[in-house]
Design a protein around this motif. Structure first.
Motif, short mmCIF file in Angstrom:
data_model
loop_
_atom_site.label_atom_id
_atom_site.label_comp_id
_atom_site.label_asym_id
_atom_site.label_seq_id
_atom_site.Cartn_x
_atom_site.Cartn_y
_atom_site.Cartn_z
N ALA A 1 0.82 -1.21 0.00
CA ALA A 1 0.00 0.00 0.00
C ALA A 1 0.86 1.26 0.00
N ALA A 2 1.93 1.26 0.78
CA ALA A 2 2.80 2.44 0.85
C ALA A 2 3.47 2.71 -0.50
N PHE A 3 3.89 1.64 -1.18
CA PHE A 3 4.50 1.81 -2.50
C PHE A 3 3.48 2.32 -3.52
N ARG A 4 2.23 1.88 -3.39
CA ARG A 4 1.21 2.41 -4.29
C ARG A 4 1.02 3.91 -4.07
N LEU A 5 1.09 4.35 -2.83
CA LEU A 5 0.93 5.77 -2.55
C LEU A 5 2.15 6.57 -3.00
N ALA A 6 3.30 5.92 -3.12
CA ALA A 6 4.49 6.58 -3.66
C ALA A 6 4.49 6.60 -5.18
N LEU A 7 3.76 5.64 -5.78
CA LEU A 7 3.81 5.44 -7.23
C LEU A 7 2.38 5.30 -7.77
N PRO A 8 1.58 6.36 -7.72
CA PRO A 8 0.16 6.22 -8.01
C PRO A 8 -0.18 5.81 -9.43
N ARG A 9 0.68 6.12 -10.40
CA ARG A 9 0.36 5.88 -11.80
C ARG A 9 1.11 4.67 -12.39
N THR A 10 1.83 3.96 -11.57
CA THR A 10 2.74 2.91 -12.02
C THR A 10 2.07 1.53 -11.97
N ILE A 11 2.44 0.66 -12.91
CA ILE A 11 2.05 -0.75 -12.81
C ILE A 11 2.80 -1.35 -11.62
N LEU A 12 2.08 -1.80 -10.62
CA LEU A 12 2.68 -2.38 -9.41
C LEU A 12 2.38 -3.87 -9.42
N ARG A 13 3.43 -4.67 -9.61
CA ARG A 13 3.24 -6.09 -9.91
C ARG A 13 3.63 -6.99 -8.75
N TYR A 14 2.73 -7.94 -8.44
CA TYR A 14 3.09 -9.05 -7.56
C TYR A 14 4.17 -9.86 -8.25
N ALA A 15 5.27 -10.12 -7.55
CA ALA A 15 6.33 -10.95 -8.12
C ALA A 15 6.71 -12.04 -7.11
N GLY A 16 7.97 -12.42 -7.06
CA GLY A 16 8.38 -13.58 -6.29
C GLY A 16 8.15 -13.45 -4.80
N GLY A 17 7.85 -14.59 -4.17
CA GLY A 17 7.74 -14.66 -2.73
C GLY A 17 6.38 -14.38 -2.14
N ARG A 18 5.44 -13.90 -2.94
CA ARG A 18 4.12 -13.55 -2.39
C ARG A 18 3.39 -14.79 -1.87
N GLU A 19 3.64 -15.94 -2.48
CA GLU A 19 2.94 -17.16 -2.08
C GLU A 19 3.29 -17.54 -0.64
N LEU A 20 4.55 -17.39 -0.27
CA LEU A 20 4.98 -17.73 1.08
C LEU A 20 4.61 -16.64 2.08
N THR A 21 4.81 -15.40 1.67
CA THR A 21 4.60 -14.28 2.58
C THR A 21 3.13 -14.00 2.85
N LEU A 22 2.30 -14.11 1.81
CA LEU A 22 0.91 -13.69 1.92
C LEU A 22 -0.10 -14.83 1.87
N GLY A 23 0.22 -15.93 1.17
CA GLY A 23 -0.76 -17.00 1.01
C GLY A 23 -1.94 -16.53 0.18
#
Length: 341
Positions: A270-292
């Motif tokens: 969320a913080a990165f989205r607020l820093a980069l409002p117009r940017t493509i923000l992509r889920y990449a490696g590690g999300r499966e373990l960290t977030l489920g």
């Protein structure tokens, strides 16, 4: 005595500031403001995520860009990136190998069948030599013969001539991550500098290719350094920012590092989205373990608007079907190829 202007500013809630600066005006938060978001307590996390989602919908829309990646040259890299199992410096189980062109085309076809619009060719190298550039040229030509998909590349540090050559091949987007904040980079990599990465990113922009540039969360950085990275990415203004979360790999110096806690990962998204409002923000490696599964869904409602489907370079991801079902359930349409050209 009356309160100073500085004192008044400190009393203003960071989410109120973000609603004006980011949501209304489309300007990203600076490093200090991102840090305030990263320091918000858990009971403010739902509000932070909701605002990040509103920013995403306002400035990027509901569409989600889907991408697949494949490793053209795996392992044996001479660099010592402490998180990477493809480094030849460490005692990692990953061994050097090349993918042939027919396999590359097959991977591109499988990626396109998921609805993806982007296919990224990756090589574990410091930078491309003549052999690799020729293989990439051959692979791109073969893919274009059979698959209608944008082609991206991630081939390490580039010279100006190599960047221009890739652009002439028709490479749509080039990935070169900063990985972490400049102040933390020497703790993670010693065989090249953060500045070298920055210069490659600038070369990519100068040739007209889109720039994909992000980092990895969980490399031992502080919250201050996460905010620093967000601001540095904001200055660079890439078209896409992939957010990876450390998946500690056997044999690397970070093998025993803990996973990023789920709420901390969502707060960072969320913080990165607020820093980069117009940017493509992509889920990449590690999300499966960290977030489920649940956390992955929350991140899609907290600022993320792009995903990598399938497996990563040396680690397993979620099945494409799982992610596509999630997008359908959230009523988030997959971005069409025609709108990315």
């Amino acid at each position: 005595m009356p309160a100073t202007t500085e004192g008044v500013e400190r009393q203003v809630d960071i989410l109120d500031i973000a609603r004006t600066r980011v949501l209304r005006d489309g300007e990203g938060l600076d490093a200090e403001q991102v840090l305030e978001c990263l320091r918000l307590p858990d009971d403010r996390l739902p509000d932070l995520l909701a605002l990040a989602h509103e920013v995403r919908m306002t400035w990027c829309g509901p569409e989600v860009e889907v991408e697949g990646i494949v490793s053209l040259k795996t392992g044996g890299c001479p660099e010592d990136c402490h998180f990477c199992s493809q480094s030849g410096v460490f005692d990692s189980p990953v061994r050097a190998a090349w993918l042939d062109v027919p396999s590359l085309v097959r991977a591109a076809k499988e990626t396109a069948e998921t609805g993806a619009t982007e296919f990224c060719i990756v090589a574990a190298v410091r930078g491309p030599d003549r052999r690799l550039m020729d293989r990439v040229r051959e692979g791109i030509a073969a893919i274009r013969e059979e698959v209608d998909i944008n082609i991206a590349c991630s081939l390490g540090i580039l010279t100006a001539e190599q960047a221009a050559e890739l652009a002439a091949m028709g490479v749509h987007r080039y990935n070169h991550n900063l990985e972490t904040a400049r102040s933390h980079f020497p703790n993670v990599v010693t065989t090249h500098t953060w500045q070298e990465r920055w210069e490659t990113c600038k070369l990519v922009r100068e040739t007209g290719m889109e720039l994909c540039c992000g980092g990895i969360i969980g490399l031992g950085e502080t919250k201050e350094q996460r905010a620093e990275l967000a601001a540095q990415l904001g200055e660079l203004a890439p078209d896409e920012v992939p957010l990876n979360f450390l998946n500690p790999r056997p044999g690397t110096p970070l093998a025993r590092y803990p996973l990023v806690e789920g709420r901390e990962a969502l707060r960072t998204i969320a913080a990165f989205r607020l820093a980069l409002p117009r940017t493509i923000l992509r889920y990449a490696g590690g999300r499966e373990l960290t977030l489920g599964d649940l956390g992955t869904r929350e991140g899609m409602l907290g600022g993320i608007n792009a995903i990598i489907v399938g497996n990563y370079l040396t680690t397993l991801g979620r099945s494409p079907e799982q992610d596509l079902e999630l997008l359908a359930d959230l009523k988030m349409p997959i971005k069409a190829l025609s709108s990315t050209l």
